[in-house]
Design a protein around this motif. Structure first.
Motif, mmCIF file in Angstrom:
data_model
loop_
_atom_site.group_PDB
_atom_site.id
_atom_site.type_symbol
_atom_site.label_atom_id
_atom_site.label_comp_id
_atom_site.label_asym_id
_atom_site.label_seq_id
_atom_site.Cartn_x
_atom_site.Cartn_y
_atom_site.Cartn_z
ATOM 1 N N LEU A 273 0.824 -1.205 0.000
ATOM 2 C CA LEU A 273 0.000 0.000 0.000
ATOM 3 C C LEU A 273 0.863 1.262 0.000
ATOM 4 O O LEU A 273 0.621 2.207 -0.765
ATOM 5 C CB LEU A 273 -0.919 -0.021 1.219
ATOM 6 C CG LEU A 273 -1.957 1.097 1.326
ATOM 7 C CD1 LEU A 273 -2.924 1.062 0.149
ATOM 8 C CD2 LEU A 273 -2.721 0.995 2.652
ATOM 9 N N SER A 276 2.759 1.616 -3.399
ATOM 10 C CA SER A 276 1.848 1.992 -4.494
ATOM 11 C C SER A 276 1.579 3.489 -4.492
ATOM 12 O O SER A 276 1.591 4.143 -5.544
ATOM 13 C CB SER A 276 0.544 1.215 -4.370
ATOM 14 O OG SER A 276 0.767 -0.180 -4.479
ATOM 15 N N ILE A 277 1.332 4.033 -3.324
ATOM 16 C CA ILE A 277 1.102 5.482 -3.229
ATOM 17 C C ILE A 277 2.357 6.254 -3.609
ATOM 18 O O ILE A 277 2.302 7.248 -4.353
ATOM 19 C CB ILE A 277 0.638 5.845 -1.805
ATOM 20 C CG1 ILE A 277 -0.701 5.156 -1.497
ATOM 21 C CG2 ILE A 277 0.508 7.342 -1.642
ATOM 22 C CD1 ILE A 277 -1.157 5.317 -0.058
ATOM 23 N N THR A 280 3.070 5.987 -7.379
ATOM 24 C CA THR A 280 2.078 6.772 -8.125
ATOM 25 C C THR A 280 2.437 8.238 -8.122
ATOM 26 O O THR A 280 2.298 8.939 -9.136
ATOM 27 C CB THR A 280 0.683 6.549 -7.528
ATOM 28 O OG1 THR A 280 0.372 5.142 -7.562
ATOM 29 C CG2 THR A 280 -0.370 7.306 -8.316
ATOM 30 N N ARG A 281 2.930 8.734 -6.992
ATOM 31 C CA ARG A 281 3.373 10.130 -6.925
ATOM 32 C C ARG A 281 4.612 10.380 -7.780
ATOM 33 O O ARG A 281 4.821 11.506 -8.255
ATOM 34 C CB ARG A 281 3.671 10.518 -5.478
ATOM 35 C CG ARG A 281 2.469 10.399 -4.536
ATOM 36 C CD ARG A 281 1.313 11.245 -5.008
ATOM 37 N NE ARG A 281 0.163 11.124 -4.119
ATOM 38 C CZ ARG A 281 -1.021 11.665 -4.355
ATOM 39 N NH1 ARG A 281 -1.233 12.335 -5.488
ATOM 40 N NH2 ARG A 281 -2.012 11.504 -3.497
ATOM 41 N N LYS A 285 2.495 5.164 -12.273
ATOM 42 C CA LYS A 285 1.203 4.509 -12.082
ATOM 43 C C LYS A 285 0.868 3.587 -13.236
ATOM 44 O O LYS A 285 0.211 2.554 -13.055
ATOM 45 C CB LYS A 285 0.107 5.574 -11.925
ATOM 46 C CG LYS A 285 -1.257 5.002 -11.580
ATOM 47 C CD LYS A 285 -2.284 6.097 -11.377
ATOM 48 C CE LYS A 285 -3.649 5.502 -11.032
ATOM 49 N NZ LYS A 285 -4.677 6.562 -10.828
ATOM 50 N N LEU A 294 -8.262 0.348 -4.677
ATOM 51 C CA LEU A 294 -7.182 1.314 -4.502
ATOM 52 C C LEU A 294 -7.185 2.329 -5.655
ATOM 53 O O LEU A 294 -6.904 3.522 -5.436
ATOM 54 C CB LEU A 294 -5.850 0.609 -4.416
ATOM 55 C CG LEU A 294 -4.631 1.476 -4.094
ATOM 56 C CD1 LEU A 294 -4.826 2.212 -2.764
ATOM 57 C CD2 LEU A 294 -3.367 0.639 -4.064
ATOM 58 N N GLU A 295 -7.494 1.892 -6.871
ATOM 59 C CA GLU A 295 -7.567 2.822 -8.003
ATOM 60 C C GLU A 295 -8.684 3.832 -7.807
ATOM 61 O O GLU A 295 -8.537 5.008 -8.138
ATOM 62 C CB GLU A 295 -7.761 2.046 -9.302
ATOM 63 C CG GLU A 295 -6.538 1.265 -9.748
ATOM 64 C CD GLU A 295 -6.773 0.575 -11.075
ATOM 65 O OE1 GLU A 295 -7.941 0.606 -11.545
ATOM 66 O OE2 GLU A 295 -5.820 0.003 -11.628
ATOM 67 N N MET A 298 -7.535 6.344 -5.201
ATOM 68 C CA MET A 298 -6.486 7.235 -5.639
ATOM 69 C C MET A 298 -6.949 8.099 -6.812
ATOM 70 O O MET A 298 -6.259 9.041 -7.184
ATOM 71 C CB MET A 298 -5.232 6.441 -6.059
ATOM 72 C CG MET A 298 -4.618 5.661 -4.905
ATOM 73 S SD MET A 298 -3.187 4.685 -5.390
ATOM 74 C CE MET A 298 -2.073 5.960 -5.944
#
Length: 298
Positions: A273, A276-277, A280-281, A285, A294-295, A298
């Motif tokens: 988790l 992934s965050i 993505t930042r 992604k 989660l998608e 986010m």
């Protein structure tokens, strides 16, 4: 009167030198042939030592040469190589990408090793333990599984030099193999259930290996102490609750393995988790395979 000439007789050959006679033609011909052969040999040797270039008027006017025509001549009689055979050094070229991957892997390995060394020296490993797998995961996601493996090996070797074999093996078992497994599975597009399950197994095996190494170093069987304490605790709980039951050692081992897998599974879920965050930042992604919930979040 004095008869005769006033001066003594002097021969005409002493006053006027004799005229040179012309050399016969049959003497000049061999000399001319020898000089012509020498000139021909010297011209051929010069022409062989330097490459000849034949340029037309159109080629002289244009300053660009195609890669198929331009050649690079090497020394000592090596075969000439065309410019098309050379590696491309542009941003989309193979050499540029390999160099960039090598530089990023080395920088990630140096940063990871330095942070791990400082966190162990300052007793901050519990606070930064979740970030030790991240450089390996990023290298695997960006440049492939081989790049992640190189980052892990480089970090291991750096810690081997800085902290010794014990700290290097601790990093490899607890963080290095987990990061390589996670990065490889994410690179291959595996879903979260498969990734969490396999990473949990790798994390549990690494924890057991770390315990075995610690047992070897302190000359004490830590696994036996853990199972004995679990057995004593369960016996005390059963006795206090009025249950006349003594658990067997096989049940103790099963409980111990279940607890280890549960702990590692929760840790890997939180690590998935968090990473992934974070990725993505960073703009990765599109390379991630995230679950639907989660998608949406986010």
């Amino acid at each position: 009167m004095i008869s005769g000439n006033l001066y003594p007789s002097v021969s005409t050959s002493c006053i006027f030198p004799p005229k040179r006679t012309s050399t016969p033609a049959h003497v000049h011909l061999p000399l001319l042939k020898i000089s012509a052969k020498l000139r021909l040999i010297s011209f051929e040797s010069v022409s062989l030592s330097f490459p000849t270039f034949i340029a037309s008027k159109s080629s002289v006017k244009s300053t660009r040469f195609s890669n198929s025509v331009a050649k690079v001549y090497s020394f000592e009689g090596q075969n000439p190589t065309s410019l098309s055979d050379l590696e491309d050094l542009s941003e989309n070229g193979v050499v540029y990408k390999k160099t960039l991957a090598m530089v990023e892997c080395s920088m990630f390995a140096a940063l990871n090793g330095l942070v791990y060394f400082l966190s162990n020296s300052l007793a901050l490993e519990n606070y930064f333990g979740c970030f030790f797998c991240l450089p390996i995961v990023i290298s695997s996601m960006r440049w492939g599984i081989a790049a992640g493996r190189k980052t892990m090996v480089a970090t291991f070797l750096l810690l081997l030099v800085l902290s010794g074999p014990v700290k290097a093996l601790t990093f490899l078992l607890r963080h290095g193999l987990v990061g390589l497994t996670m990065g490889s599975l994410w690179r291959l597009g595996a879903n979260w259930s498969t990734s969490i399950f396999l990473c949990t197994i790798v994390r549990a095996l690494g924890a057991v290996g770390y315990v075995l190494i610690s047992s070897f170093l302190i000359r004490e069987n830590i696994l036996a102490l853990i199972t004995i304490n679990i057995h004593a605790s369960l016996t005390l709980i059963f006795t206090a609750s009025g249950v006349n039951l003594i658990p067997s050692m096989s049940a103790i081992y099963a409980i111990f393995g279940t607890l280890v897998m549960l702990n590692c599974g929760c840790f890997m879920f939180l690590l998935h988790l968090l990473y992934s965050i974070f990725l993505t930042r960073l703009g990765l992604k599109t390379s991630l395979t995230l679950p639907r919930w989660l998608e949406k979040a986010m």
